[in-house]
Scaffold this motif. Structure first.
Motif, PDB file in Angstrom:
ATOM      1  N   ARG A   7       8.045   5.453   4.495  1.00  0.00           N
ATOM      2  CA  ARG A   7       8.957   4.674   5.339  1.00  0.00           C
ATOM      3  C   ARG A   7       8.173   3.888   6.396  1.00  0.00           C
ATOM      4  NH1 ARG A   7      11.280   8.673   7.193  1.00  0.00           N
ATOM      5  NH2 ARG A   7      12.940   8.871   5.637  1.00  0.00           N
ATOM      6  N   ALA A   8       7.204   4.535   7.032  1.00  0.00           N
ATOM      7  CA  ALA A   8       6.406   3.872   8.059  1.00  0.00           C
ATOM      8  C   ALA A   8       5.591   2.729   7.468  1.00  0.00           C
ATOM      9  CB  ALA A   8       5.493   4.884   8.741  1.00  0.00           C
ATOM     10  N   MET A   9       5.014   2.944   6.285  1.00  0.00           N
ATOM     11  CA  MET A   9       4.197   1.902   5.676  1.00  0.00           C
ATOM     12  C   MET A   9       5.030   0.685   5.304  1.00  0.00           C
ATOM     13  SD  MET A   9       1.997   1.871   2.167  1.00  0.00           S
ATOM     14  CE  MET A   9       3.491   1.480   1.290  1.00  0.00           C
ATOM     15  N   THR A  10       6.179   0.892   4.665  1.00  0.00           N
ATOM     16  CA  THR A  10       7.009  -0.249   4.274  1.00  0.00           C
ATOM     17  C   THR A  10       7.578  -0.955   5.499  1.00  0.00           C
ATOM     18  OG1 THR A  10       8.903   1.233   3.957  1.00  0.00           O
ATOM     19  CG2 THR A  10       7.588   0.708   2.018  1.00  0.00           C
ATOM     20  N   GLY A  11       7.826  -0.209   6.577  1.00  0.00           N
ATOM     21  CA  GLY A  11       8.265  -0.845   7.809  1.00  0.00           C
ATOM     22  C   GLY A  11       7.229  -1.817   8.334  1.00  0.00           C
ATOM     23  N   MET A  12       5.940  -1.451   8.268  1.00  0.00           N
ATOM     24  CA  MET A  12       4.884  -2.356   8.687  1.00  0.00           C
ATOM     25  C   MET A  12       4.818  -3.578   7.780  1.00  0.00           C
ATOM     26  SD  MET A  12       1.615  -3.575   7.955  1.00  0.00           S
ATOM     27  CE  MET A  12       1.084  -2.434   6.680  1.00  0.00           C
ATOM     28  N   VAL A  13       4.877  -3.353   6.472  1.00  0.00           N
ATOM     29  CA  VAL A  13       4.766  -4.445   5.510  1.00  0.00           C
ATOM     30  C   VAL A  13       5.835  -5.504   5.744  1.00  0.00           C
ATOM     31  CG1 VAL A  13       5.007  -5.035   3.057  1.00  0.00           C
ATOM     32  CG2 VAL A  13       3.602  -3.079   3.747  1.00  0.00           C
ATOM     33  N   PHE A  14       7.059  -5.078   6.019  1.00  0.00           N
ATOM     34  CA  PHE A  14       8.174  -6.017   6.155  1.00  0.00           C
ATOM     35  C   PHE A  14       8.454  -6.422   7.596  1.00  0.00           C
ATOM     36  CE2 PHE A  14       9.055  -3.910   2.054  1.00  0.00           C
ATOM     37  CZ  PHE A  14       9.031  -5.040   1.249  1.00  0.00           C
ATOM     38  N   ARG A  33       5.149  -8.643  13.251  1.00  0.00           N
ATOM     39  CA  ARG A  33       5.307  -9.643  12.188  1.00  0.00           C
ATOM     40  C   ARG A  33       3.981 -10.125  11.613  1.00  0.00           C
ATOM     41  NH1 ARG A  33       9.016 -11.385  16.117  1.00  0.00           N
ATOM     42  NH2 ARG A  33       7.619 -13.060  16.770  1.00  0.00           N
ATOM     43  N   ARG A  34       2.860  -9.574  12.072  1.00  0.00           N
ATOM     44  CA  ARG A  34       1.562 -10.102  11.633  1.00  0.00           C
ATOM     45  C   ARG A  34       1.390 -10.006  10.118  1.00  0.00           C
ATOM     46  NH1 ARG A  34      -2.052  -7.073  16.244  1.00  0.00           N
ATOM     47  NH2 ARG A  34      -1.539  -8.452  17.999  1.00  0.00           N
ATOM     48  N   HIS A  35       1.721  -8.866   9.545  1.00  0.00           N
ATOM     49  CA  HIS A  35       1.519  -8.679   8.107  1.00  0.00           C
ATOM     50  C   HIS A  35       2.418  -9.608   7.313  1.00  0.00           C
ATOM     51  CE1 HIS A  35       1.738  -6.812   4.119  1.00  0.00           C
ATOM     52  NE2 HIS A  35       0.550  -6.300   4.378  1.00  0.00           N
ATOM     53  N   SER A  36       3.698  -9.666   7.645  1.00  0.00           N
ATOM     54  CA  SER A  36       4.627 -10.508   6.888  1.00  0.00           C
ATOM     55  C   SER A  36       4.275 -11.981   7.024  1.00  0.00           C
ATOM     56  CB  SER A  36       6.069 -10.248   7.334  1.00  0.00           C
ATOM     57  OG  SER A  36       6.222 -10.472   8.718  1.00  0.00           O
ATOM     58  N   GLU A  37       3.800 -12.397   8.200  1.00  0.00           N
ATOM     59  CA  GLU A  37       3.396 -13.794   8.379  1.00  0.00           C
ATOM     60  C   GLU A  37       2.143 -14.117   7.567  1.00  0.00           C
ATOM     61  OE1 GLU A  37       5.168 -14.409  12.910  1.00  0.00           O
ATOM     62  OE2 GLU A  37       3.038 -13.994  12.602  1.00  0.00           O
ATOM     63  N   ALA A  38       1.198 -13.184   7.499  1.00  0.00           N
ATOM     64  CA  ALA A  38      -0.008 -13.407   6.696  1.00  0.00           C
ATOM     65  C   ALA A  38       0.334 -13.492   5.214  1.00  0.00           C
ATOM     66  CB  ALA A  38      -1.020 -12.294   6.955  1.00  0.00           C
TER      67      ALA A  38
END
Length: 228
Positions: A172-179, A188-193
């Protein structure tokens, strides 16, 4: 049943360079990536960007017995056995790198609350390297500083292969970061990249792999309890 493993070890410079230039082979070893450590978020021009005595090794094995034999009977395996490693059960794959394209898109779903290990592997387009660094370094810091990672690092094989490895307290924590779930611009850094990568790809090949940790062995930088 096939398994994967991820290893961290400090090795003499000569042995490290030898493994980079000529990765070992062994019965039951399906694929091996030998890389050198790279501190997430470190300045581009810094000894922390390419730590030649710090090896990170990602491997796929026919079964656990093949891994055990390699660690006990091969010279490079005995070197790896002096460090830390985690044994992994494959769950999901996004994208594709040729040597790992045989893995199914999904083998099994993870429980949202269980610990997860994520491995990325990329073959970078050299002309896109400045863009990759520009967009990638903020994501490196995001993952490194996330409160739900127990270990996060990067590794590379000059000059085209880059990998990341992260251990998460939960899927749950990992997918929260991804999205990009969370507060503040940093979330939002990951989703923007990823949106920038979709606009113009940084890579020839790229894959993200998700695993269930099975067991950890040895220690890394004084720690032996990295898997939650």
């Amino acid at each position: 049943m096939s398994i994967h493993s991820f290893h961290l070890v400090r090795a003499p410079l000569r042995e490290s360079l030898g493994a980079l230039l000529r990765p070992p082979s062994a019965p039951g070893l399906r694929h091996l990536e030998v890389l050198v450590g790279m501190q997430l978020g470190a300045p581009v021009v810094s000894p922390r960007r390419m730590q030649l005595r710090h090896l990170a090794v990602f491997a796929e094995w026919e079964d656990e017995a093949a891994l055990e034999d390699f660690l006990a009977q091969r010279a490079f395996g005995r070197t790896l056995s002096g460090g830390w490693h985690v044994r992994l059960e494959f769950l999901r794959r996004w994208g594709a790198v040729g040597e790992l394209a045989h893995l199914p898109a999904e083998a099994e779903r993870a429980d949202p609350g269980e610990p997860i290990v994520a491995v990325t592997l990329a073959r970078v387009r050299l002309p896109e390297l400045p863009r990759f660094i520009r967009w990638g370094r903020p994501v490196e810091r995001q993952v490194r500083d996330h409160p739900e990672t127990t270990l996060a690092l990067a590794a590379m094989r000059p000059f085209r292969t880059v990998s990341t490895f992260s251990v998460w307290t939960s899927a749950r924590a990992m997918t929260g970061m991804v999205f990009g779930r969370g507060e503040g611009d940093a979330a939002r850094r990951h989703s923007e990249a990823m949106a920038e990568r979709d606009r113009r790809d940084f890579h020839h090949e790229f894959t993200t792999l998700r695993f269930r940790p099975l067991s950890e062995h040895g220690s890394w930088e004084g720690r032996s309890d990295i898997i939650p």
